[in-house]
Design a protein around this motif. Structure first.
Motif, PDB file in Angstrom:
ATOM      1  N   THR A  57       0.846  -1.190   0.000  1.00 32.10           N
ATOM      2  CA  THR A  57       0.000   0.000   0.000  1.00 32.10           C
ATOM      3  C   THR A  57       0.885   1.245   0.000  1.00 32.10           C
ATOM      4  OG1 THR A  57      -1.750   1.221   1.175  1.00 32.10           O
ATOM      5  CG2 THR A  57      -0.176  -0.001   2.524  1.00 32.10           C
ATOM      6  N   PRO A  58       0.530   2.265  -0.770  1.00 31.18           N
ATOM      7  CA  PRO A  58       1.338   3.492  -0.752  1.00 31.18           C
ATOM      8  C   PRO A  58       1.146   4.305   0.520  1.00 31.18           C
ATOM      9  CG  PRO A  58      -0.510   3.723  -2.270  1.00 31.18           C
ATOM     10  CD  PRO A  58      -0.513   2.297  -1.812  1.00 31.18           C
ATOM     11  N   TYR A  59      -0.011   4.137   1.156  1.00 29.41           N
ATOM     12  CA  TYR A  59      -0.316   4.897   2.373  1.00 29.41           C
ATOM     13  C   TYR A  59      -0.828   3.923   3.421  1.00 29.41           C
ATOM     14  CZ  TYR A  59      -0.629   8.129  -1.534  1.00 29.41           C
ATOM     15  OH  TYR A  59      -0.379   8.795  -2.701  1.00 29.41           O
ATOM     16  N   LEU A  60      -0.239   3.965   4.602  1.00 31.45           N
ATOM     17  CA  LEU A  60      -0.652   3.081   5.687  1.00 31.45           C
ATOM     18  C   LEU A  60      -1.306   3.935   6.772  1.00 31.45           C
ATOM     19  CD1 LEU A  60      -0.729   0.221   6.813  1.00 31.45           C
ATOM     20  CD2 LEU A  60       1.545   0.599   7.777  1.00 31.45           C
ATOM     21  N   VAL A  61      -2.591   4.233   6.568  1.00 34.82           N
ATOM     22  CA  VAL A  61      -3.351   5.061   7.509  1.00 34.82           C
ATOM     23  C   VAL A  61      -4.620   4.299   7.887  1.00 34.82           C
ATOM     24  CG1 VAL A  61      -4.240   7.382   7.971  1.00 34.82           C
ATOM     25  CG2 VAL A  61      -2.467   7.069   6.229  1.00 34.82           C
ATOM     26  N   PRO A  62      -4.475   3.194   8.609  1.00 37.07           N
ATOM     27  CA  PRO A  62      -5.633   2.355   8.936  1.00 37.07           C
ATOM     28  C   PRO A  62      -6.482   2.963  10.044  1.00 37.07           C
ATOM     29  CG  PRO A  62      -3.676   1.475   9.990  1.00 37.07           C
ATOM     30  CD  PRO A  62      -3.223   2.655   9.177  1.00 37.07           C
ATOM     31  N   ASP A  63      -7.779   2.672  10.022  1.00 37.05           N
ATOM     32  CA  ASP A  63      -8.610   3.045  11.152  1.00 37.05           C
ATOM     33  C   ASP A  63      -8.444   1.987  12.244  1.00 37.05           C
ATOM     34  OD1 ASP A  63     -10.081   0.857  10.296  1.00 37.05           O
ATOM     35  OD2 ASP A  63     -11.776   2.027   9.568  1.00 37.05           O
ATOM     36  N   ASP A  64      -9.142   2.169  13.363  1.00 33.79           N
ATOM     37  CA  ASP A  64      -8.959   1.272  14.502  1.00 33.79           C
ATOM     38  C   ASP A  64      -9.335  -0.176  14.155  1.00 33.79           C
ATOM     39  OD1 ASP A  64      -8.095   3.359  16.038  1.00 33.79           O
ATOM     40  OD2 ASP A  64     -10.049   3.754  16.959  1.00 33.79           O
ATOM     41  N   GLU A  89       4.417  10.846   6.980  1.00 33.78           N
ATOM     42  CA  GLU A  89       4.602  10.972   8.426  1.00 33.78           C
ATOM     43  C   GLU A  89       3.503  10.234   9.180  1.00 33.78           C
ATOM     44  OE1 GLU A  89       6.926  12.340  10.595  1.00 33.78           O
ATOM     45  OE2 GLU A  89       8.136  12.257   8.777  1.00 33.78           O
ATOM     46  N   VAL A  90       2.268  10.354   8.688  1.00 31.96           N
ATOM     47  CA  VAL A  90       1.161   9.647   9.329  1.00 31.96           C
ATOM     48  C   VAL A  90       1.368   8.137   9.205  1.00 31.96           C
ATOM     49  CG1 VAL A  90      -1.324   9.247   9.346  1.00 31.96           C
ATOM     50  CG2 VAL A  90      -0.444  11.540   8.924  1.00 31.96           C
ATOM     51  N   SER A  91       1.769   7.684   8.009  1.00 30.75           N
ATOM     52  CA  SER A  91       2.023   6.250   7.807  1.00 30.75           C
ATOM     53  C   SER A  91       3.075   5.749   8.785  1.00 30.75           C
ATOM     54  CB  SER A  91       2.480   5.990   6.366  1.00 30.75           C
ATOM     55  OG  SER A  91       1.454   6.226   5.441  1.00 30.75           O
ATOM     56  N   ARG A  92       4.169   6.477   8.897  1.00 33.41           N
ATOM     57  CA  ARG A  92       5.250   6.032   9.792  1.00 33.41           C
ATOM     58  C   ARG A  92       4.825   6.064  11.258  1.00 33.41           C
ATOM     59  NH1 ARG A  92      11.424   7.439   8.207  1.00 33.41           N
ATOM     60  NH2 ARG A  92      11.659   5.667   6.800  1.00 33.41           N
ATOM     61  N   SER A  93       3.925   6.983  11.599  1.00 34.32           N
ATOM     62  CA  SER A  93       3.442   7.016  12.981  1.00 34.32           C
ATOM     63  C   SER A  93       2.630   5.763  13.314  1.00 34.32           C
ATOM     64  CB  SER A  93       2.579   8.262  13.217  1.00 34.32           C
ATOM     65  OG  SER A  93       1.317   8.147  12.603  1.00 34.32           O
ATOM     66  N   ASN A  94       2.086   5.101  12.279  1.00 39.45           N
ATOM     67  CA  ASN A  94       1.332   3.868  12.495  1.00 39.45           C
ATOM     68  C   ASN A  94       2.220   2.623  12.513  1.00 39.45           C
ATOM     69  OD1 ASN A  94      -1.428   4.848  12.630  1.00 39.45           O
ATOM     70  ND2 ASN A  94      -1.209   5.402  10.481  1.00 39.45           N
ATOM     71  N   TYR A  95       3.496   2.770  12.160  1.00 39.28           N
ATOM     72  CA  TYR A  95       4.395   1.618  12.157  1.00 39.28           C
ATOM     73  C   TYR A  95       4.572   1.022  13.548  1.00 39.28           C
ATOM     74  CZ  TYR A  95       6.253   2.759   7.436  1.00 39.28           C
ATOM     75  OH  TYR A  95       6.416   3.001   6.102  1.00 39.28           O
ATOM     76  N   SER A 123      14.223   3.015  13.946  1.00 36.71           N
ATOM     77  CA  SER A 123      14.392   3.813  12.727  1.00 36.71           C
ATOM     78  C   SER A 123      13.233   4.763  12.455  1.00 36.71           C
ATOM     79  CB  SER A 123      14.598   2.890  11.523  1.00 36.71           C
ATOM     80  OG  SER A 123      13.437   2.111  11.289  1.00 36.71           O
ATOM     81  N   VAL A 124      12.087   4.503  13.086  1.00 36.67           N
ATOM     82  CA  VAL A 124      10.928   5.366  12.823  1.00 36.67           C
ATOM     83  C   VAL A 124      10.473   6.147  14.053  1.00 36.67           C
ATOM     84  CG1 VAL A 124      10.055   4.001  10.905  1.00 36.67           C
ATOM     85  CG2 VAL A 124       9.350   3.416  13.226  1.00 36.67           C
ATOM     86  N   THR A 125      11.142   5.944  15.183  1.00 34.10           N
ATOM     87  CA  THR A 125      10.809   6.713  16.388  1.00 34.10           C
ATOM     88  C   THR A 125      11.308   8.144  16.229  1.00 34.10           C
ATOM     89  OG1 THR A 125      10.939   4.750  17.786  1.00 34.10           O
ATOM     90  CG2 THR A 125      11.092   6.889  18.879  1.00 34.10           C
ATOM     91  N   VAL A 126      10.436   9.110  16.466  1.00 34.83           N
ATOM     92  CA  VAL A 126      10.831  10.520  16.323  1.00 34.83           C
ATOM     93  C   VAL A 126      11.291  11.053  17.673  1.00 34.83           C
ATOM     94  CG1 VAL A 126       9.320  10.969  14.371  1.00 34.83           C
ATOM     95  CG2 VAL A 126       8.451  11.312  16.671  1.00 34.83           C
TER      96      VAL A 126
END
Length: 507
Positions: A362-369, A400-406, A485-488
């Motif tokens: 998927t190009p965008y990983l912004v899943p709902d609950d 950024e939203v996608s990575r926040s869901n990782y 690697s994805v923790t800000v």
């Protein structure tokens, strides 16, 4: 300087400016009326009524929550915004057209083949319930007697489309999110002009917002001058309106009702990697020949009914070509006007049904609950859950939203990979070598709630093996992601990421 001038001359830039100015002016008027003219109670009551409407509507919880939050933090203006932007029902005339369309559908006797619905229970006991769900919610059945070709490489798709256009005898139906002037569209357009001269009925729907930077304004008028029946879907209007977010994200290239293509690819040079913007563009497409093409024809004509006045004899568009069977094929659509998210529900059922593995691109990983929960439960149950996303994004905010869901997914045991050569645009599911879905639907709120989308369910088909082979090759070009690697770090960037994630339903 040249880049700035390029931005300033784009329709999208001026559209965004006009919308922003209107939004700010509306905000000012509401606040002025509330505090200067005493309309505070009236606007506050409108927000309370809007909250009640949000709470009682049959919507997905995540979509309802973002509206409840907006209305709650800006109660004076939130109700006005909801009234202006949250109407997801078709208008009266659209409903009348759709009723007429449904009454004119051909019965089973018009088809040379019978659908495969009755044999699925015995042939696919593990997945027939998913097929039944699709049929019950969309009306579109599963079919046998359909040949399928999976395209690993984008250029192969374009070359094959050109060869099939030349064979068209009756009609060509095209529905795409993006068409773009350039090498490939020019070649396709020249072939379409020739077909118009031969008397072939050529119709085209493109999304006006999707193509806003790739074709001139009123490009549909230019196409009509060539004899092509063309329309820009949901034309961009320079004022705030509730239909603004409803986009036609489908990809259909239907030739004579016998051959059709779909997948992630749009009709523009960047999709064939002739124009490089975000590294190598990884995508896919599938070609269908035979009975299952009817589902695509149905979806196109359903959309065409809403955008063009026509009195078609729908029985004249059913498939006429015979084809050998490549398993069970079920194309189906999704739209923002009902209370279902059919594509998401199918994804979730496949995840829940998987016993050994489920792999996703998927190009965008912004899943709902609900989607997030399904992925985590599968991984925590020992299923090999892998997701491939882009390493080079096309939209940095969504990235950024996608990575926040990782991180919550990684903690649950989901394996996440980023496609290193560039942008991953394909939208693909595969589970246990038994089922696959290829289509246009991203894992994000826009695809699930606001766009017209389509997907194809494959059972016992060679496409499943092709999809798995494509995954295996893609894993070799992708890097596994870990939490570190994805923790800000830093409060500002962390706040920005959380803020974007909060409003992810708007993305």
């Amino acid at each position: 300087m040249r880049k700035i001038l390029s931005i300033l001359t784009r329709r999208l830039f001026w559209f965004a400016v006009f919308i922003a100015v209107q939004f700010l002016f509306l905000l000012y008027i509401v606040l002025w009326a509330s505090y200067e003219k005493g309309f505070f109670i009236a606007f506050y009551m409108l927000s309370i009524i809007s909250l009640f409407a949000v709470f009682t509507r049959s919507e997905k919880p995540a979509y309802k929550l973002v509206w409840m939050f907006l209305i709650g933090i800006i109660p004076v203006f939130g109700g006005v915004l909801y009234v202006l932007m949250a109407n997801k029902k078709p208008g009266y005339f659209s409903r009348k057209k759709m009723q007429k369309f449904l009454k004119s559908l051909p019965d089973e006797s018009s088809f040379p083949e019978r659908s495969a619905d009755k044999v699925l229970d015995s042939a696919e006991p593990g997945y027939s319930h998913i097929s039944r769900y699709i049929k019950n919610t969309t009306g579109l059945p599963a079919w046998g007697n359909t040949e399928c070709t999976y395209f690993y490489y984008n250029e192969e798709f374009f070359l094959d489309v050109l060869s099939e256009i030349r064979k068209a005898e009756r009609f060509i139906f095209i529905e795409y999110f993006i068409i773009g002037e350039g090498k490939w569209w020019s070649r396709i357009l020249e072939e379409l002009k020739k077909k118009v001269e031969e008397g072939v009925d050529v119709r085209l729907i493109y999304d006006d917002m999707g193509s806003i930077n790739s074709v001139p304004n009123r490009y549909d008028h230019t196409l009509c001058s060539y004899g092509i029946k063309a329309v820009a879907f949901n034309r961009v209007k320079l004022h705030i309106n509730p239909r603004l977010n409803f986009r036609d994200h489908r990809k259909i290239f239907d030739i004579d009702g016998n051959v059709c293509y779909t997948g992630g690819l749009n009709l523009a040079d960047e999709y064939a990697n002739d124009e490089i913007r975000f590294g190598y563009w990884k995508d896919n497409a599938v070609k269908f020949k035979g009975a299952a093409v009817w589902n695509f024809t149905y979806m196109f004509l359903e959309m065409w009914t809403g955008v063009w006045d026509s009195n078609d004899n729908l029985a004249s568009f059913v498939p006429t070509a015979s084809a050998s069977s490549d398993g069970f094929i079920q194309p189906f659509g999704d739209n923002p006007f009902d209370d279902r998210c059919t594509a998401e529900d199918v994804y979730i059922q496949i995840i829940a049904n998987a016993k050994r593995y489920v792999w996703i691109t998927t190009p965008y990983l912004v899943p709902d609950d609900q989607m997030m929960g399904a992925l985590k439960i599968a991984a925590e149950s020992g299923v090999d859950v892998r997701i491939i996303t882009p390493h080079i994004p096309d939209k940095k905010t969504v990235f950024e939203v996608s990575r926040s869901n990782y991180i919550p997914l990684l903690k649950a045991g989901v394996k996440i990979y980023e496609y290193m050569p560039g942008f991953m645009h394909s939208k693909t599911f595969i589970a246990d070598d038994e089922a696959a879905v290829v289509g246009t639907t991203n894992i994000d709120y826009r695809s699930f709630y606001l766009h017209f989308e389509l997907s194809v369910l494959f059972l016992s088909s060679s496409v499943i093996n092709s999809v798995k082979e494509d995954f295996e090759k893609t894993f070799e070009l992708s890097a596994a992601v870990d939490e570190a690697s994805v923790t800000v770090h830093g409060p500002i960037r962390r706040f920005i990421r959380y803020f974007l994630r909060l409003f992810s339903p708007a993305f």
